[in-house]
Design a protein around this motif. Structure first.
Motif, PDB file in Angstrom:
ATOM      1  N   PRO A 215       0.827  -1.215   0.000  1.00 20.98           N
ATOM      2  CA  PRO A 215       0.000   0.000   0.000  1.00 20.98           C
ATOM      3  C   PRO A 215       0.856   1.258   0.000  1.00 20.98           C
ATOM      4  O   PRO A 215       2.025   1.242   0.396  1.00 20.98           O
ATOM      5  CB  PRO A 215      -0.790  -0.133   1.313  1.00 20.98           C
ATOM      6  N   ALA A 216       0.261   2.346  -0.458  1.00 20.51           N
ATOM      7  CA  ALA A 216       0.951   3.638  -0.444  1.00 20.51           C
ATOM      8  C   ALA A 216       1.074   4.128   0.989  1.00 20.51           C
ATOM      9  O   ALA A 216       0.103   4.138   1.744  1.00 20.51           O
ATOM     10  CB  ALA A 216       0.184   4.646  -1.290  1.00 20.51           C
ATOM     11  N   SER A 217       2.266   4.515   1.368  1.00 20.58           N
ATOM     12  CA  SER A 217       2.532   4.956   2.736  1.00 20.58           C
ATOM     13  C   SER A 217       2.383   6.466   2.843  1.00 20.58           C
ATOM     14  O   SER A 217       2.310   7.184   1.836  1.00 20.58           O
ATOM     15  CB  SER A 217       3.934   4.526   3.164  1.00 20.58           C
ATOM     16  N   ARG A 218       2.379   6.946   4.081  1.00 15.45           N
ATOM     17  CA  ARG A 218       2.318   8.389   4.298  1.00 15.45           C
ATOM     18  C   ARG A 218       3.577   9.069   3.773  1.00 15.45           C
ATOM     19  O   ARG A 218       3.532  10.174   3.242  1.00 15.45           O
ATOM     20  CB  ARG A 218       2.128   8.679   5.787  1.00 15.45           C
ATOM     21  N   GLY A 219       4.715   8.386   3.950  1.00 13.49           N
ATOM     22  CA  GLY A 219       5.960   8.932   3.415  1.00 13.49           C
ATOM     23  C   GLY A 219       5.931   9.069   1.908  1.00 13.49           C
ATOM     24  O   GLY A 219       6.445  10.045   1.344  1.00 13.49           O
ATOM     25  N   GLY A 220       5.307   8.097   1.246  1.00 11.45           N
ATOM     26  CA  GLY A 220       5.186   8.180  -0.210  1.00 11.45           C
ATOM     27  C   GLY A 220       4.347   9.365  -0.646  1.00 11.45           C
ATOM     28  O   GLY A 220       4.656  10.032  -1.640  1.00 11.45           O
ATOM     29  N   LYS A 221       3.279   9.657   0.104  1.00 13.06           N
ATOM     30  CA  LYS A 221       2.445  10.819  -0.234  1.00 13.06           C
ATOM     31  C   LYS A 221       3.202  12.130  -0.002  1.00 13.06           C
ATOM     32  O   LYS A 221       3.086  13.070  -0.798  1.00 13.06           O
ATOM     33  CB  LYS A 221       1.164  10.780   0.595  1.00 13.06           C
ATOM     34  N   LEU A 222       3.975  12.182   1.097  1.00 15.07           N
ATOM     35  CA  LEU A 222       4.790  13.374   1.339  1.00 15.07           C
ATOM     36  C   LEU A 222       5.845  13.548   0.257  1.00 15.07           C
ATOM     37  O   LEU A 222       6.138  14.679  -0.170  1.00 15.07           O
ATOM     38  CB  LEU A 222       5.448  13.278   2.712  1.00 15.07           C
ATOM     39  N   LYS A 223       6.402  12.438  -0.196  1.00 12.82           N
ATOM     40  CA  LYS A 223       7.395  12.486  -1.289  1.00 12.82           C
ATOM     41  C   LYS A 223       6.781  13.069  -2.546  1.00 12.82           C
ATOM     42  O   LYS A 223       7.386  13.943  -3.201  1.00 12.82           O
ATOM     43  CB  LYS A 223       7.926  11.066  -1.529  1.00 12.82           C
ATOM     44  N   THR A 224       5.578  12.604  -2.888  1.00 11.39           N
ATOM     45  CA  THR A 224       4.909  13.114  -4.093  1.00 11.39           C
ATOM     46  C   THR A 224       4.632  14.610  -3.970  1.00 11.39           C
ATOM     47  O   THR A 224       4.831  15.377  -4.928  1.00 11.39           O
ATOM     48  CB  THR A 224       3.595  12.348  -4.320  1.00 11.39           C
ATOM     49  N   LEU A 225       4.181  15.045  -2.795  1.00  6.56           N
ATOM     50  CA  LEU A 225       3.902  16.459  -2.583  1.00  6.56           C
ATOM     51  C   LEU A 225       5.179  17.289  -2.681  1.00  6.56           C
ATOM     52  O   LEU A 225       5.198  18.356  -3.332  1.00  6.56           O
ATOM     53  CB  LEU A 225       3.242  16.659  -1.221  1.00  6.56           C
ATOM     54  N   ALA A 226       6.253  16.814  -2.061  1.00  9.08           N
ATOM     55  CA  ALA A 226       7.523  17.554  -2.104  1.00  9.08           C
ATOM     56  C   ALA A 226       8.074  17.630  -3.525  1.00  9.08           C
ATOM     57  O   ALA A 226       8.562  18.690  -3.964  1.00  9.08           O
ATOM     58  CB  ALA A 226       8.540  16.890  -1.170  1.00  9.08           C
ATOM     59  N   GLN A 227       7.979  16.537  -4.255  1.00  6.92           N
ATOM     60  CA  GLN A 227       8.443  16.554  -5.646  1.00  6.92           C
ATOM     61  C   GLN A 227       7.633  17.528  -6.480  1.00  6.92           C
ATOM     62  O   GLN A 227       8.190  18.284  -7.295  1.00  6.92           O
ATOM     63  CB  GLN A 227       8.342  15.150  -6.251  1.00  6.92           C
ATOM     64  N   LEU A 256      13.354  12.326   0.663  1.00  6.58           N
ATOM     65  CA  LEU A 256      12.129  11.527   0.805  1.00  6.58           C
ATOM     66  C   LEU A 256      12.028  10.460  -0.287  1.00  6.58           C
ATOM     67  O   LEU A 256      11.534   9.353  -0.032  1.00  6.58           O
ATOM     68  CB  LEU A 256      10.902  12.440   0.759  1.00  6.58           C
ATOM     69  N   THR A 257      12.500  10.791  -1.478  1.00  5.79           N
ATOM     70  CA  THR A 257      12.477   9.820  -2.573  1.00  5.79           C
ATOM     71  C   THR A 257      13.332   8.601  -2.236  1.00  5.79           C
ATOM     72  O   THR A 257      12.903   7.452  -2.420  1.00  5.79           O
ATOM     73  CB  THR A 257      12.985  10.478  -3.869  1.00  5.79           C
ATOM     74  N   VAL A 258      14.536   8.834  -1.733  1.00  2.11           N
ATOM     75  CA  VAL A 258      15.438   7.726  -1.398  1.00  2.11           C
ATOM     76  C   VAL A 258      14.908   6.925  -0.213  1.00  2.11           C
ATOM     77  O   VAL A 258      14.883   5.682  -0.235  1.00  2.11           O
ATOM     78  CB  VAL A 258      16.855   8.260  -1.118  1.00  2.11           C
ATOM     79  N   VAL A 259      14.482   7.626   0.846  1.00  2.00           N
ATOM     80  CA  VAL A 259      14.018   6.941   2.068  1.00  2.00           C
ATOM     81  C   VAL A 259      12.789   6.085   1.788  1.00  2.00           C
ATOM     82  O   VAL A 259      12.708   4.922   2.202  1.00  2.00           O
ATOM     83  CB  VAL A 259      13.737   7.968   3.178  1.00  2.00           C
ATOM     84  N   THR A 260      11.813   6.654   1.100  1.00  2.00           N
ATOM     85  CA  THR A 260      10.598   5.880   0.800  1.00  2.00           C
ATOM     86  C   THR A 260      10.889   4.740  -0.166  1.00  2.00           C
ATOM     87  O   THR A 260      10.256   3.680  -0.097  1.00  2.00           O
ATOM     88  CB  THR A 260       9.514   6.792   0.217  1.00  2.00           C
ATOM     89  N   GLY A 261      11.840   4.928  -1.056  1.00  2.00           N
ATOM     90  CA  GLY A 261      12.225   3.843  -1.948  1.00  2.00           C
ATOM     91  C   GLY A 261      12.805   2.664  -1.186  1.00  2.00           C
ATOM     92  O   GLY A 261      12.465   1.498  -1.453  1.00  2.00           O
ATOM     93  N   LEU A 262      13.678   2.945  -0.224  1.00  2.00           N
ATOM     94  CA  LEU A 262      14.244   1.883   0.615  1.00  2.00           C
ATOM     95  C   LEU A 262      13.153   1.210   1.456  1.00  2.00           C
ATOM     96  O   LEU A 262      13.184  -0.013   1.678  1.00  2.00           O
ATOM     97  CB  LEU A 262      15.336   2.462   1.520  1.00  2.00           C
ATOM     98  N   ASP A 263      12.172   1.994   1.907  1.00  2.00           N
ATOM     99  CA  ASP A 263      11.076   1.410   2.684  1.00  2.00           C
ATOM    100  C   ASP A 263      10.244   0.465   1.821  1.00  2.00           C
ATOM    101  O   ASP A 263       9.776  -0.577   2.304  1.00  2.00           O
ATOM    102  CB  ASP A 263      10.200   2.532   3.242  1.00  2.00           C
ATOM    103  N   TYR A 264      10.047   0.808   0.553  1.00  2.00           N
ATOM    104  CA  TYR A 264       9.329  -0.090  -0.350  1.00  2.00           C
ATOM    105  C   TYR A 264      10.089  -1.395  -0.530  1.00  2.00           C
ATOM    106  O   TYR A 264       9.492  -2.477  -0.584  1.00  2.00           O
ATOM    107  CB  TYR A 264       9.110   0.577  -1.706  1.00  2.00           C
ATOM    108  N   VAL A 265      11.403  -1.313  -0.619  1.00  2.00           N
ATOM    109  CA  VAL A 265      12.209  -2.527  -0.739  1.00  2.00           C
ATOM    110  C   VAL A 265      12.041  -3.397   0.504  1.00  2.00           C
ATOM    111  O   VAL A 265      11.877  -4.620   0.423  1.00  2.00           O
ATOM    112  CB  VAL A 265      13.692  -2.166  -0.955  1.00  2.00           C
ATOM    113  N   ARG A 266      12.073  -2.772   1.690  1.00  2.00           N
ATOM    114  CA  ARG A 266      11.888  -3.520   2.932  1.00  2.00           C
ATOM    115  C   ARG A 266      10.513  -4.190   2.974  1.00  2.00           C
ATOM    116  O   ARG A 266      10.389  -5.373   3.322  1.00  2.00           O
ATOM    117  CB  ARG A 266      12.038  -2.573   4.130  1.00  2.00           C
ATOM    118  N   GLN A 267       9.466  -3.453   2.613  1.00  2.00           N
ATOM    119  CA  GLN A 267       8.118  -4.027   2.614  1.00  2.00           C
ATOM    120  C   GLN A 267       8.003  -5.177   1.625  1.00  2.00           C
ATOM    121  O   GLN A 267       7.333  -6.181   1.900  1.00  2.00           O
ATOM    122  CB  GLN A 267       7.089  -2.948   2.275  1.00  2.00           C
ATOM    123  N   ALA A 268       8.654  -5.052   0.488  1.00  3.38           N
ATOM    124  CA  ALA A 268       8.593  -6.113  -0.505  1.00  3.38           C
ATOM    125  C   ALA A 268       9.261  -7.383   0.013  1.00  3.38           C
ATOM    126  O   ALA A 268       8.756  -8.496  -0.187  1.00  3.38           O
ATOM    127  CB  ALA A 268       9.264  -5.650  -1.796  1.00  3.38           C
TER     128      ALA A 268
END
Length: 288
Positions: A215-227, A256-268
């Motif tokens: 699922p999309a995380s809160r960090g991912g939404k913040l990343k999209t907003l910041a970008q 945020l892009t790097v951190v959330t990307g690593l979190d997606y890898v962990r979740q996967a």
């Protein structure tokens, strides 16, 4: 004198003797009639009982027939109702492709080539053209916020939307980053990090989709907003402290892009391990 009385006395006796067989014959006639009645239907009561049994059997047979007819009619009606529901569902699915959420996604896709044309017009450095390009980019980002919310809130999720929405998101962001790096306003490594992360996350989702959905995380939404904010500030021809501020906003977006990307890898990885463990347990239970 003695013979006459004797004959007279014998007359009545003989008369009684003659009458007696007639009484016995009546009794035997009655007995034989009763025997015939008994043989035919065991008497009037037995005849009434057999008639009642026949009527009960006939009533049950007619009731079973009516139930069978009603059941057949009910099955026919249920079949017609199921066909109507399928036709209605098909019509809804066909019409739902043109719902408001999908129309916003289509608008975002159409804006991509328009944005590129405005961004590169007159060499790419005209403030007026850049302002128009920023307007196109802003509209695309706003529709990105609304189309997903509308689809989930009003049950407008379709297969087209599932495929087109992420494509439109990455298309407008990728087009903006590439144009900015092409014009020299943004380092290529920033564009590479952001686009590489988006492609990697998409690939990871496809690899683990058989185990579940990330699922999309809160960090991912913040990343999209910041970008979105950072790229929008770079699209505009800003000067002074605003030009300095956009650098720091972009730095936050990259982190945020790097951190959330690593979190997606962990979740996967976690999702894959859980899926493998569940399949192994299910196979062991089936084998046992």
């Amino acid at each position: 004198m003695t013979g006459v009385p004797a004959s007279a006395a014998g007359g009545p006796a003989r008369a009684r003797t003659v009458n007696e067989p007639s009484g016995k014959g009546a009794a035997s006639a009655v007995g034989s009639g009763a025997g015939r009645d008994a043989a035919a239907g065991r008497g009037p009561a037995a005849g009434r009982e057999s008639g009642a049994v026949r009527e009960s059997v006939a009533a049950r047979e007619s009731g079973v027939g009516r139930e069978a007819d009603a059941g057949g009619q009910g099955e026919h009606e249920s079949g017609k109702s199921a066909r109507r529901e399928k036709l209605t569902a098909a019509a809804v699915n066909q019409a739902s492709v043109w719902n408001i959420a999908n129309l916003l996604t289509m608008l975002r896709l159409i804006l991509v080539p328009g944005f590129v044309a405005l961004m590169l017009a007159d060499g790419g450095y005209d403030p007026a053209w850049r302002s128009l390009a920023w307007a196109a980019f802003a509209i695309a980002m706003i529709t990105d916020l609304f189309d997903g919310h509308l689809a989930r809130t009003y049950n407008l999720v379709t297969d087209f939307g599932k495929i087109a929405d992420p494509i439109a998101d990455k298309a407008i962001m990728g087009a903006a980053l590439i144009c900015l790096s092409w014009l020299g306003d943004l380092p290529w490594w920033v564009t590479g990090v952001i686009l590489g992360r988006e492609l990697a996350v998409t690939l990871i989702r496809f690899l683990v989709i058989r185990y579940g959905v990330i699922p999309a995380s809160r960090g991912g939404k913040l990343k999209t907003l910041a970008q979105g904010i950072a790229v929008g500030m770079y699209v505009l021809a800003l000067t002074g402290w605003l030009a300095t501020a956009r650098f720091w906003v972009m730095a936050v977006a990259v982190v945020l892009t790097v951190v959330t990307g690593l979190d997606y890898v962990r979740q996967a990885i976690v999702l894959r391990r859980q899926g493998i463990a569940e399949r192994k347990a299910a196979s062991e239970e089936a084998g046992a």
